[in-house]
Design an enzyme around this catalytic site. Sequence first.
Site, PDB file in Angstrom:
ATOM      1  N   PHE A  14       0.871  -1.180   0.000  1.00  0.00           N
ATOM      2  CA  PHE A  14       0.000   0.000   0.000  1.00  0.00           C
ATOM      3  C   PHE A  14       0.901   1.221   0.000  1.00  0.00           C
ATOM      4  O   PHE A  14       1.591   1.497   0.977  1.00  0.00           O
ATOM      5  CB  PHE A  14      -0.927   0.033   1.220  1.00  0.00           C
ATOM      6  CG  PHE A  14      -1.897   1.178   1.157  1.00  0.00           C
ATOM      7  CD1 PHE A  14      -3.149   1.014   0.592  1.00  0.00           C
ATOM      8  CD2 PHE A  14      -1.556   2.431   1.640  1.00  0.00           C
ATOM      9  CE1 PHE A  14      -4.042   2.074   0.499  1.00  0.00           C
ATOM     10  CE2 PHE A  14      -2.431   3.502   1.559  1.00  0.00           C
ATOM     11  CZ  PHE A  14      -3.676   3.321   0.978  1.00  0.00           C
ATOM     12  N   ASP A 100       9.412   2.577   1.309  1.00  0.00           N
ATOM     13  CA  ASP A 100       8.243   3.319   1.777  1.00  0.00           C
ATOM     14  C   ASP A 100       8.165   3.139   3.287  1.00  0.00           C
ATOM     15  O   ASP A 100       7.762   2.086   3.784  1.00  0.00           O
ATOM     16  CB  ASP A 100       6.985   2.779   1.103  1.00  0.00           C
ATOM     17  CG  ASP A 100       5.720   3.537   1.496  1.00  0.00           C
ATOM     18  OD1 ASP A 100       5.733   4.207   2.554  1.00  0.00           O
ATOM     19  OD2 ASP A 100       4.717   3.447   0.768  1.00  0.00           O
ATOM     20  N   LYS A 129       3.125  11.351   7.438  1.00  0.00           N
ATOM     21  CA  LYS A 129       2.208  11.082   8.539  1.00  0.00           C
ATOM     22  C   LYS A 129       2.822  11.399   9.894  1.00  0.00           C
ATOM     23  O   LYS A 129       2.683  12.510  10.395  1.00  0.00           O
ATOM     24  CB  LYS A 129       1.683   9.648   8.472  1.00  0.00           C
ATOM     25  CG  LYS A 129       0.835   9.400   7.233  1.00  0.00           C
ATOM     26  CD  LYS A 129       0.185   8.038   7.228  1.00  0.00           C
ATOM     27  CE  LYS A 129      -0.700   7.884   5.993  1.00  0.00           C
ATOM     28  NZ  LYS A 129      -1.378   6.587   5.922  1.00  0.00           N
TER      29      LYS A 129
END
Length: 278
Positions: A14, A100, A129
């Site tokens: 993802f 990532d 984030k």
Amino acid sequence: TTGRSGLLYANGAFHGLTCGALSMMGDGFWREKFGPMLADTAAVPFNDLAALAEPLATKRYAAFFVEPVQSEAGIRIPNADYLREARRLCARYGTLLVLDEVQTGMFRTGRFLAAHHYGVEADMVVMAKALSGGLIPCSAVLMTDRVYDAVYHSLKRSIVHTSTFSENAMSMRAGLATLDVLESENLGERALVMGEVLRERLRQQLAGYEMVREIRGVGMLSGIEFQAPKQVRLRLPFEAFRHIHSSMFGQVLVMRLFRDHGILTQICGNNFMVLKVA
């Protein structure tokens, strides 16, 4: 830096919901009604070095994108040598290794980057984030000098890589403040210790439940994997939920935990049988 256009990614990944990120996610659920995607992308199984070596050997791929721990796929932790060997294979065939670390970075797993558990230095690292403590949109891309010099080799090319809202002073200040707190309060070491405590207590408390298959994680990134029950009285409602929607069981679990116990959590986006615990 490579002169290639192909991109490799791992199944179960993802990476986000823009078309570029969706191009490196094989699940049709996320891609539906979006497109066209980037043309030259291909998937390989996560945690499978032989499967990775085969496409890399063609020397068609500019980069291999991978999460050190696949969060949305169900808190999938690779073998100890996977990232190190992936790094070696990428270097051998001239492919950039791009990590990532949006969900795994910022000491969430106990190290600043999850890749540091394996002694791996990537060509590029994507972070976001938690970089601002979750309070304001903030992201960063780390890269080697070689990549930086190729991208920002002149003022003209530097301007091309800007955007209207990318230079946000408040976001940058929040990021710096977050880094200060993480380091000054030694939250990385705390995550390592408290993560082990949490998983051990969960194993003790949930040992008697037949639907709990496994509890796994690293640092403060953990998951509880469930399985279909054997008892008929449990199997009937479980199958009814699954018939309504494959994520129904997990969503009901999330709702009840919040409503009855004040625990805020979520199921994994690519594996509805794993509950994130962080």
